[in-house]
Design an enzyme around this catalytic site. Structure first.
Site, PDB file in Angstrom:
ATOM      1  N   CYS B  29     -46.331  21.347  77.161  1.00 41.94           N
ATOM      2  CA  CYS B  29     -46.980  21.283  75.847  1.00 41.94           C
ATOM      3  C   CYS B  29     -45.994  21.688  74.758  1.00 41.94           C
ATOM      4  O   CYS B  29     -45.937  21.065  73.701  1.00 41.94           O
ATOM      5  CB  CYS B  29     -48.182  22.219  75.807  1.00 41.94           C
ATOM      6  N   ASP B 428     -74.559  32.001  59.807  1.00 43.29           N
ATOM      7  CA  ASP B 428     -74.647  30.858  58.914  1.00 43.29           C
ATOM      8  C   ASP B 428     -75.058  29.685  59.814  1.00 43.29           C
ATOM      9  O   ASP B 428     -74.900  29.747  61.022  1.00 43.29           O
ATOM     10  CB  ASP B 428     -73.279  30.616  58.271  1.00 43.29           C
ATOM     11  N   ASP B 610     -68.729  30.546  58.247  1.00 37.82           N
ATOM     12  CA  ASP B 610     -67.487  29.786  58.156  1.00 37.82           C
ATOM     13  C   ASP B 610     -67.153  29.301  56.748  1.00 37.82           C
ATOM     14  O   ASP B 610     -66.001  29.216  56.393  1.00 37.82           O
ATOM     15  CB  ASP B 610     -67.536  28.581  59.088  1.00 37.82           C
ATOM     16  N   ASP B 614     -69.930  31.496  52.482  1.00 36.83           N
ATOM     17  CA  ASP B 614     -70.126  32.703  53.283  1.00 36.83           C
ATOM     18  C   ASP B 614     -69.071  33.755  52.981  1.00 36.83           C
ATOM     19  O   ASP B 614     -69.171  34.875  53.471  1.00 36.83           O
ATOM     20  CB  ASP B 614     -70.043  32.364  54.776  1.00 36.83           C
TER      21      ASP B 614
END
Lengths: 53, 715
Positions: B29, B428, B610, B614
């Site tokens: 990776c 939320d 998020d 908020d």
């Protein structure tokens, strides 16, 4: 006693060399990514030169 | 164009952005990202930090975050931008402490070697030589490594208070001075090793603590920076000119092109376009605004040009209001006193008086000032809080490493203390309980060729639905078809040709949408030129294990509730499904007020959110968490960021935090227990440098070993 006069400076200078090496590696960012360093050794960096299988 | 000129242009204006890439698992990776990413245009370099699972991308300044995320996407990685996470000056403080630790450790080891020879019976001239050598090493080392403590102690004394560093500094300086006196007069005991070992252990604790310190990042600043720097103002005579955001005035008419962010709040006068409100609400679905509708600064115009009549500028804008709320909330939170500091407040005066009392006691008993002072030094050294200084940071560092491996990024050590106290959780809705991005609800079975065409079409657009479709179509096993004559018509879709026949991914016609009353923006029609037209509907899906996570949280004693800015009906449906109370239609200030009243009532709410809306709530709550997909404001305001789509990280973090605090309390008991045993010996004058060395290192090692048990806490 004479042996000590040589050995103690030798021991201290070896320790100081280790300390200097640590400072150098810290400044060089060697401790930024410890896990990555272990991984990077597995990356082949000469993919082009490798004969095609 | 000259390639050299192009390159130098890049490096001059190069900006770099850090991304969290949680999917990196192996060397492959790393190689893939570092080699393939620079091949996309505008990206000059990528550097992986595997330990932190982040990638630093150097790129041309004109590339925005979505472009870079697309570049990651093209090579098969999901990336999320991290903001304000790199704190340079924190690194400087940490490096300073690390250097002091290295010096103290080096000196302590060497002096210890000499001391061992003294303890094993060196006497006469060799003992004197060893003491002198120890002094030679110890004096500069104490002067260098002790600076962090001396400086902090001096600051405290200047302010007329005392802190943990005052007894430490007095102890170290007294011990060094007494040892120097002993060395000069040929005495039996020198305490150089004790003083240095004390410094080394304490510095180790400080280094770990510094690693855990919260970054005082101002989310509010980043927020205002995200609005446009200026706008094109239309004059009465029809000419237009560019004006900076600060110079705009209420009543100006702005021309906002597609792809531009708004610099001021306003009302749409002419034109009709869809707007991306994700910066403000965290919601991905664009909202269509027609003439007469209000638009806010910071939103992104997606489709066509509109003219806007300015209604608020500068500090009056809605976004500036949110920034102000966050600023004040962050200040309120900084009043939290960390456990270690509370312990230090009690401990420091106790240590002072104990040492002073033993000095006075031995003087009264007629021991002479020399011996009395030696005993007082021993008491100071023994009580100095080596193990106490390690008790909190070691546990926190170990658990943060474990949490990071589980995809939980802890931004501040005190967040763990606060999270362990949490007794209520507020969610939320959009983007927190749900994924916050559209997911296809009825993906039709596509043939291989159709799937390839669909992928090709989806890759040609950066519309949120196209991105969602591309992700839903799966991995790279289905390569995109080669399309010709690709045309992106704003607001309509992507039209192209495949092997000569027209294909399209477009807005469905009213005939094609079978669901009456549905928002047409949340569906696309796939037209393959032959065969039926596929209509794909999208909806914001619930996070995969939201229900389990909420059940686990209430079992942990954290009952949940939803606090959303969304419509009441949508919130009611969600709260019914998850079995918890919900309140909708809340504005940021109302969320904040709700949290403040909870805190005033003595509760410790955990806020999970998020969006930008908020932000103030995240900053106010006792402790807060945000998903990594959150707006940058949400990420900065939150104490803990969790990676990935799963909500399971929330209960896992709570469990880990509670385990940490349990271990921290055990560590305190161990450290104080050691003092209870050792202090009477010191007061009785029975502690030699050898006893001090053994006692100090054993208690510290026990505390470290106990903390290591937390390595598996975040499972």
């Amino acid at each position: 006693m004479n042996g000590l006069l040589i050995l103690i400076p030798v021991a201290l200078s070896l320790g100081l060399a280790g300390l200097a090496a640590f400072f150098w590696s810290l400044r060089d960012g060697q401790f930024e990514d410890l896990d990555g360093a272990a991984m990077r050794i597995l990356i082949d960096d000469d993919e082009k030169e490798r004969p095609a299988p | 164009m000259n390639v050299e000129a192009l390159r130098s242009d890049w490096t001059r204006g190069a900006s770099s952005t850090r991304f969290a890439v949680p999917d990196m698992h192996c060397a492959g990776c790393i190689a893939k990202i570092e080699r393939m990413l620079p091949q996309s245009p505008g990206i000059s370099a990528a550097r992986v930090n595997f330990s932190a699972r982040t990638v630093m991308v150097s790129h041309a300044p004109h590339l925005a975050e979505p472009d870079l995320i697309r570049a990651f996407d093209a090579i098969g990685f999901e990336a999320q931008p991290l903001h304000g996470a790199a704190a340079a000056q924190r690194n400087i403080a940490l490096q300073r402490l690390l250097r002091a630790l290295a010096v103290a450790g080096f000196a302590a080891m060497n002096v210890m070697l000499l001391s061992v020879s003294v303890w094993s019976g060196a006497n006469g001239s060799s003992r004197s030589l060893f003491h002198w050598l120890s002094a030679l090493i110890a004096l500069p080392a104490v002067a260098y490594a002790g600076r962090p403590f001396f400086e902090s102690a001096a600051r405290a004394l200047k302010a007329g208070t005392t802190n943990m560093d005052v007894p430490i500094s007095i102890g170290v300086i007294l011990a060094t001075a007494m040892s120097l006196f002993e060395t000069m007069t040929g005495g039996r005991h020198a305490w150089f090793d004790g003083a240095l070992m004390l410094l080394a252990f304490l510095l180790a604790g400080r280094v770990l603590d510094e690693m855990m310190r919260g970054r005082a990042a101002s989310g509010a600043e980043a927020l205002v920076r995200r609005t446009a720097p200026g706008a094109l103002v239309l004059a009465e005579d029809g000419t237009s000119r560019w004006m900076a955001a600060d110079d705009l005035a209420v009543g100006d008419r702005l021309l906002v092109a597609a792809g531009e962010r708004l610099a001021a709040d306003g009302v749409v006068e002419t034109g009709r376009s869809r707007f991306d409100l994700s910066l403000l609400t965290g919601e991905s679905a664009p909202v269509t605004l027609a003439p007469g509708a209000a638009a806010m600064a910071g939103t992104l115009n997606l489709d066509g040009p509109v003219t806007l009549r300015v209604t608020a500028v500068g500090e009056a804008r809605a976004i500036a209001e949110i920034a102000r709320l966050m600023e004040s909330a962050t200040q309120a939170k900084s009043r939290f006193v960390r456990l270690a500091d509370r312990a230090a407040r009690l401990y420091a005066p106790a240590v002072h008086s104990l040492a002073a009392l033993s000095f006075a006691g031995w003087m009264i008993a007629g021991a002479g000032w020399h011996q009395s002072l030696l005993i007082a030094v021993a008491v100071l050294l023994i009580t100095c809080p080596c193990a106490l200084g390690l008790a909190v940071p070691v546990a926190q560092v170990v658990v943060c490493g474990a949490m990071m491996r589980a995809g939980l990024l802890v931004k501040d050590g005190s967040a763990l203390e606060r999270l362990a106290e949490a007794d209520e959780v507020l969610f939320d809705k959009t983007g927190t309980l749900t994924l916050g991005r559209p997911q296809p609800v009825d993906l039709p079975a596509l043939g291989e060729e159709e799937a390839r065409i669909a992928r090709g079409l989806a890759m040609a657009s950066r519309h949120p639905l196209a991105v969602a479709l591309r992700q839903a179509l799966g991995g790279a096993d289905v390569g995109p078809a080669t399309l010709t004559d690709v045309e992106d018509i704003a607001g309509e879709g992507i039209y192209a040709r495949f092997e000569g026949r027209p294909v399209a991914m477009r807005r469905p016609t009213s005939k094609e949408t079978d669901r009456a009353g549905q928002e047409d923006a949340m569906a696309v029609a796939l037209d393959f030129g032959r065969g039926p037209v596929h209509v794909i509907h999208f909806a914001d899906a619930l996070r995969p294990d939201a229900a389990e996570a909420i059940a686990a949280l209430s079992k942990l004693g954290l009952p949940g509730a939803i606090m959303s800015g969304d419509r009441m009906e949508a919130v009611a449906a969600m709260s019914g499904r998850l079995g918890m109370a919900g309140e909708g239609g809340m504005r940021p200030a109302e969320k904040l007020a709700r949290l403040e009243s909870l805190i005033a009532a003595g509760r410790h709410p955990l806020m999970v959110g998020d969006g930008l809306n908020d932000g103030p709530a995240l900053a106010t709550a006792h402790v807060s968490m945000a998903p990594a997909s959150a707006s940058d404001v949400g990420q900065q305001a939150a104490d803990i960021v969790f990676l990935g789509d799963s909500l399971a990280g929330v209960p896992r973090a709570v469990r880990a935090a509670r385990a940490t605090m349990a271990v921290v309390r055990q560590n305190f008991v161990l450290a104080i227990g050691y003092n209870v045993l050792a202090v009477p010996l010191a007061i009785a004058g029975q502690v030699t440098p050898l006893v001090a060395a053994i006692a100090m290192s054993t208690s510290s090692l026990i505390v470290i070993a106990n903390s290591m048990r937390l390595r598996w806490a975040a499972r």
